[in-house]
Design a protein around this motif. Sequence first.
Motif, PDB file in Angstrom:
ATOM      1  N   ASP A  35       0.833  -1.209   0.000  1.00  0.00           N
ATOM      2  CA  ASP A  35       0.000   0.000   0.000  1.00  0.00           C
ATOM      3  C   ASP A  35       0.871   1.263   0.000  1.00  0.00           C
ATOM      4  OD1 ASP A  35      -2.235  -1.592   0.043  1.00  0.00           O
ATOM      5  OD2 ASP A  35      -2.470  -1.504   2.225  1.00  0.00           O
ATOM      6  N   THR A  36       1.969   1.219   0.728  1.00  0.00           N
ATOM      7  CA  THR A  36       2.881   2.367   0.731  1.00  0.00           C
ATOM      8  C   THR A  36       3.504   2.583  -0.635  1.00  0.00           C
ATOM      9  OG1 THR A  36       3.383   1.933   3.057  1.00  0.00           O
ATOM     10  CG2 THR A  36       4.899   3.365   1.857  1.00  0.00           C
ATOM     11  N   ASN A  75       0.933   4.112  -3.007  1.00  0.00           N
ATOM     12  CA  ASN A  75       0.682   5.528  -2.727  1.00  0.00           C
ATOM     13  C   ASN A  75       1.711   6.436  -3.390  1.00  0.00           C
ATOM     14  OD1 ASN A  75      -1.598   5.041  -1.161  1.00  0.00           O
ATOM     15  ND2 ASN A  75      -0.410   4.806   0.724  1.00  0.00           N
ATOM     16  N   CYS A  76       2.886   5.871  -3.696  1.00  0.00           N
ATOM     17  CA  CYS A  76       3.913   6.658  -4.400  1.00  0.00           C
ATOM     18  C   CYS A  76       3.582   6.840  -5.876  1.00  0.00           C
ATOM     19  CB  CYS A  76       5.281   5.998  -4.240  1.00  0.00           C
ATOM     20  SG  CYS A  76       5.858   5.887  -2.538  1.00  0.00           S
ATOM     21  N   ARG A 109       0.242   7.165  -7.346  1.00  0.00           N
ATOM     22  CA  ARG A 109      -1.206   7.326  -7.375  1.00  0.00           C
ATOM     23  C   ARG A 109      -1.713   7.655  -8.770  1.00  0.00           C
ATOM     24  NH1 ARG A 109      -2.470  10.831  -1.834  1.00  0.00           N
ATOM     25  NH2 ARG A 109      -1.701   9.248  -0.343  1.00  0.00           N
ATOM     26  N   THR A 153      -1.955   4.279 -10.689  1.00  0.00           N
ATOM     27  CA  THR A 153      -3.084   3.456 -10.245  1.00  0.00           C
ATOM     28  C   THR A 153      -4.425   4.106 -10.605  1.00  0.00           C
ATOM     29  OG1 THR A 153      -2.942   4.515  -8.064  1.00  0.00           O
ATOM     30  CG2 THR A 153      -1.754   2.455  -8.365  1.00  0.00           C
TER      31      THR A 153
END
Length: 290
Positions: A242-243, A246-247, A249, A252
């Motif tokens: 998940d981390t 998030n880098c 975004r 995704t």
Amino acid sequence: MAETVNRRRKGKRSLADSKAPWGSLFRKGEQQAPVVPVLPRYTYFFGRDDTEAEDEEEMTEGSLLHRIWMRVNVLSITAALIFVSFITYLLLLCCRMWIPCDLSNIPGYSDNGSSRDLVAALQAAHGAEISFTEAEINRYLRDTCLPRQTGILSIFADTHGIALRIHNGYAELIVDRTVGANLHQTTSIYFTFSLETSGGRSEVKVSYEGGPKIWGSIPCGGRIGNVRMPKRFMQTMQPALDTLLNCYRSVTATIQEHTYLPRFVKGTAGQESRVFLVPSSDSLQQNTNP
């Protein structure tokens, strides 16, 4: 007459009488203590019990192998061999966990080639099918991702880099750590993508598994070093994934907007391994018309 009586009284007493000063008054009704049977003691190790010492003289006859066989406990030897084999297997697993997987054969991970802007290329596709090579992805991760080890492991370990290896049907995300001065340890996670349709809406699902199953029945979720680990164990890496997402975004968000389904194809005969981002409409058509 009195002298005779006195002489009898002055006679020496026996040893038993000296221990029993009241004479035979109580010795007539004396009862011996019951004999407590001694139960044989069993042992789980070599040798026989003390109760079998009387049989040693009878076993002097016969061959040497026969005498050794009579002295050996087969069940104890079997249990000892099973225990030693289990401990040896655990030690081998621990050693293989600390043997890092080979990263030298992953294109783009350690070379000095220039990286491609994958985000701009993905946005320029406007929902059409697009593909990226394994080298392009690893160079992009090298230049844009700066991993850092957190938690209690940060005391003696640090993240060296992240690499992506493409297999047929699934991909392997590898986290390379350095422990101490120059000791490397790798942890890899397998993941596959599938397209599910519910209520007339398509959705991309990710599963942390890939490759052949462990022992033919347990889904494999990745590797620690060179040891393949079950899927449920590798799900503990979800916070780290998940981390990482998030880098990226924007990547995704674009994939979710156009419902891209990643398809991984390993290169053969000099061809590079690629990941194809196929729109959901094309994916549904391929599934219905194979």
